[in-house]
Design a protein around this motif. Structure first.
Motif, short mmCIF file in Angstrom:
data_model
loop_
_atom_site.label_atom_id
_atom_site.label_comp_id
_atom_site.label_asym_id
_atom_site.label_seq_id
_atom_site.Cartn_x
_atom_site.Cartn_y
_atom_site.Cartn_z
N THR A 32 30.11 59.01 -66.11
CA THR A 32 29.68 60.18 -65.35
C THR A 32 29.52 59.81 -63.88
O THR A 32 28.96 58.75 -63.55
CB THR A 32 28.34 60.71 -65.89
OG1 THR A 32 28.49 61.03 -67.27
CG2 THR A 32 27.90 61.96 -65.13
N ASP A 33 29.98 60.68 -62.99
CA ASP A 33 29.84 60.46 -61.56
C ASP A 33 28.45 60.90 -61.10
O ASP A 33 28.00 62.01 -61.39
CB ASP A 33 30.90 61.25 -60.78
CG ASP A 33 32.27 60.62 -60.91
OD1 ASP A 33 32.34 59.39 -61.09
OD2 ASP A 33 33.28 61.35 -60.82
N LEU A 34 27.76 59.99 -60.39
CA LEU A 34 26.46 60.30 -59.78
C LEU A 34 26.61 60.24 -58.27
O LEU A 34 27.34 59.38 -57.75
CB LEU A 34 25.40 59.30 -60.24
CG LEU A 34 25.17 59.20 -61.76
CD1 LEU A 34 24.16 58.10 -62.05
CD2 LEU A 34 24.71 60.53 -62.33
N PHE A 35 25.94 61.14 -57.55
CA PHE A 35 26.06 61.21 -56.10
C PHE A 35 24.67 61.11 -55.47
O PHE A 35 23.71 61.75 -55.94
CB PHE A 35 26.72 62.52 -55.68
CG PHE A 35 28.13 62.68 -56.18
CD1 PHE A 35 29.20 62.20 -55.44
CD2 PHE A 35 28.39 63.29 -57.40
CE1 PHE A 35 30.50 62.33 -55.90
CE2 PHE A 35 29.68 63.43 -57.86
CZ PHE A 35 30.74 62.95 -57.12
N TYR A 36 24.58 60.29 -54.42
CA TYR A 36 23.33 60.14 -53.68
C TYR A 36 23.62 60.27 -52.20
O TYR A 36 24.68 59.85 -51.71
CB TYR A 36 22.70 58.77 -53.94
CG TYR A 36 22.11 58.62 -55.32
CD1 TYR A 36 20.76 58.87 -55.56
CD2 TYR A 36 22.90 58.22 -56.41
CE1 TYR A 36 20.21 58.73 -56.82
CE2 TYR A 36 22.36 58.09 -57.67
CZ TYR A 36 21.01 58.34 -57.87
OH TYR A 36 20.49 58.21 -59.12
N GLN A 37 22.65 60.84 -51.49
CA GLN A 37 22.70 60.83 -50.03
C GLN A 37 21.73 59.75 -49.56
O GLN A 37 20.54 59.80 -49.88
CB GLN A 37 22.30 62.18 -49.45
CG GLN A 37 22.44 62.23 -47.93
CD GLN A 37 22.04 63.58 -47.37
OE1 GLN A 37 20.86 63.84 -47.15
NE2 GLN A 37 23.03 64.44 -47.14
N MET A 38 22.24 58.78 -48.83
CA MET A 38 21.41 57.66 -48.38
C MET A 38 21.13 57.77 -46.89
O MET A 38 22.04 57.94 -46.08
CB MET A 38 22.10 56.33 -48.67
CG MET A 38 21.23 55.11 -48.33
SD MET A 38 22.04 53.54 -48.67
CE MET A 38 23.12 53.41 -47.23
#
Length: 517
Positions: free
Chosen positions: A149-155
């Protein structure tokens, strides 16, 4: 010395009542301390984050810092936070970050990002951002794949100054996976809606559905059945991915697309009791359990067409733990079933997008079947006209000839390529300008006086392609969609016989009118 220890408190108290700020000289006068002492304390308090300073001309104005204490920020924010020192070593990690990364603070403190080998922040992209950080904060989006599964974060990488003046970096990671999925799903649904409209008639829509489901849910194994309404049975039309198909072929002993599953009677009886309405919602089935409300054996799903031991091998070797099934249904009509299989640990995350796509596909299948029925109906209609002993033509609402039967070509000699529109027909059929104008005027007059569905017969002398002229009885009828259906009958001989009879009567009258000699 005690007085000097109390100076920071007195400075803060003085600044509290001057929110717009004070200069060093103003603070010194207010609390009765030397300017040098105030300057020293303000510099330390600025480093500690207790006061802010801004330049107004040549003067520096100090005011109370409006900042959230780092401890409160770390405890209550839902974001993941790591604080690094100047050497890039981890010096602080909030509880939320420890829970998400499944690592304790003791395991992480003192390690660099590379040494810690953490998801998301230890990737080359994240480390490059930290190493390139200077005076301004940097915001970037990071993608991480976990369990398929693709997980996305804004850092956010924020330059940080510690109490002792050392420089470091604070990393704030916000989980934006749901936002990214929402945008991706909306783009997916918008694109597939257009693709379904433009899908060629010869394309296999069931394979298209399977391909798009795999695109939306890459970790799933997909099977799509079509429903044979005449024989009341499901036919396996598509399997994705190719490895799933080949593994199933190896175990079962044959390729499965094209297999007929007589499961309609099974689904309509207990324990399923399916009606078209019950096909609509997405349902989850736990495999290899006793049949129940939400559990069913793989053997039963296959309607018993494969031996039970073979079904057990399929479940075990392919690690099938659950199945999500949904009907391809539109307006109480079932067109098939879409099924996706997961391992016991996997879940279907994009349920709403999946269901929306299935609704789109169901509408597209319904539209295809309607168009196919219309094509068959039109084909039968044209066959009837073509087999008619009377010459006939179809003219659309714009005056274009869309069909000429064989008898028309036999009588007039013209084909559809000779007279694609009414303008060409009138020029060829009535080469004389005066005769053509009369024919057009008569056609328009009859059209204005007679309603749709009513015949308006009229006889015209028409020039055939061979050059000869014949009399034809036109019988045009305007249909409900503006199409004109016209039949033609050759009345040349009847007209000639009629004219001969008229001439004979005229001759008799002439003779009777003349006195005998």
């Amino acid at each position: 010395m005690p007085e000097d220890d109390d100076t920071p408190t007195r400075i803060l108290r003085a600044l509290r009542f001057r929110p717009k700020g004070m200069t060093i000289t103003e603070v010194a006068k207010r609390i009765g301390v030397t300017r040098n002492s105030v300057s020293k304390h303000l510099e330390i308090m600025q480093i500690a984050g207790k006061v802010d300073v801004r330049n107004v001309g040549n003067a520096k104005l100090y005011s109370l810092a409006q900042r959230v204490p780092m401890s409160a920020f770390l405890c209550f924010t839902k974001n993941l936070i790591l604080i690094l020192d100047s050497a890039g070593r981890i010096v602080q990690v909030n509880d939320r970050c420890q829970q998400a990364l499944r690592r304790s603070k003791d395991d992480l403190l003192g390690l660099t990002l590379e040494e810690a080998a953490l998801p998301v922040v230890s990737t080359p992209e994240a480390i490059a951002v930290v190493e390139g950080l200077e005076r301004e904060q940097v915001i970037t989006d990071l993608r991480y794949r976990s369990n398929g599964t693709d997980l996305f974060y804004q850092m956010q990488a924020i330059p940080t100054t510690f109490d002792d003046g050392e420089k470091g970096c604070t990393l704030v990671l916000e989980d934006i996976t749901e936002q990214k999925r929402y945008v991706r799903n909306m783009e997916f649904l918008a694109r597939t809606a257009m693709e379904l409209v433009d899908l060629p008639a010869e394309a296999d829509i069931y394979w298209y559905i399977a391909d798009r489901i795999r695109e939306l849910v890459p970790e799933a194994r997909v099977i799509v059945h079509s429903f044979d309404e005449v024989n009341r049975q499901m036919i396996l039309r598509a399997m994705e991915d190719s490895r799933f198909r080949e593994d199933a072929k190896r175990i079962v002993g044959r390729d499965l697309p094209g297999t007929v599953f007589p499961i309609t009677d099974l689904l309509s009886s207990a324990p399923f009791n399916y009606t078209p309405e019950r096909f609509v919602p997405l349902r989850e089935f736990i495999l290899n359990q006793e049949p129940g409300e939400d559990g069913v054996s793989f053997y039963d799903l296959c309607a018993g067409i494969f031996p039970r031991d073979v079904c057990d091998i399929v479940v075990r070797e392919l690690n099938l733990g659950k199945m999500y099934g949904i009907g391809l249904v539109w307006q109480d009509q079932v067109f098939g079933i879409a099924s996706i299989f997961f391992t016991p640990q996997e879940e279907l995350n994009d349920r709403k997008a999946f269901e929306s796509f299935i609704r789109q596909a169901s509408i597209a299948i319904a539209r295809r079947q309607t168009e196919e029925r219309l094509r068959r109906s039109e084909h039968r209609f044209r066959e009837v006209i073509d087999s008619s002993p009377s010459a006939a033509a179809l003219i659309d609402a714009d005056g274009r000839y869309t069909f000429l039967n064989r008898r028309f070509t036999d009588l007039f000699g013209y084909t559809l390529s000779d007279i694609p529109a009414g303008r060409e027909w009138f020029k060829k059929a009535f080469p004389d300008d005066h005769a053509r104008k009369e024919a057009i005027a008569a056609w328009k007059s009859d059209l204005a006086e007679v309603g749709r569905g009513e015949m308006r017969p009229r006889t015209f002398a028409v020039r055939c392609k061979s050059g000869g002229e014949k009399a034809f009885l036109f019988r045009p009828v305007e249909l409900c969609d503006g199409t004109h259906y016209v039949t033609y009958e050759d009345v040349t001989e009847e007209r000639r016989a009629y004219q001969m009879l008229v001439d004979e009567i005229a001759e008799l009258r002439r003779q009777l009118a003349s006195p005998p000699e």
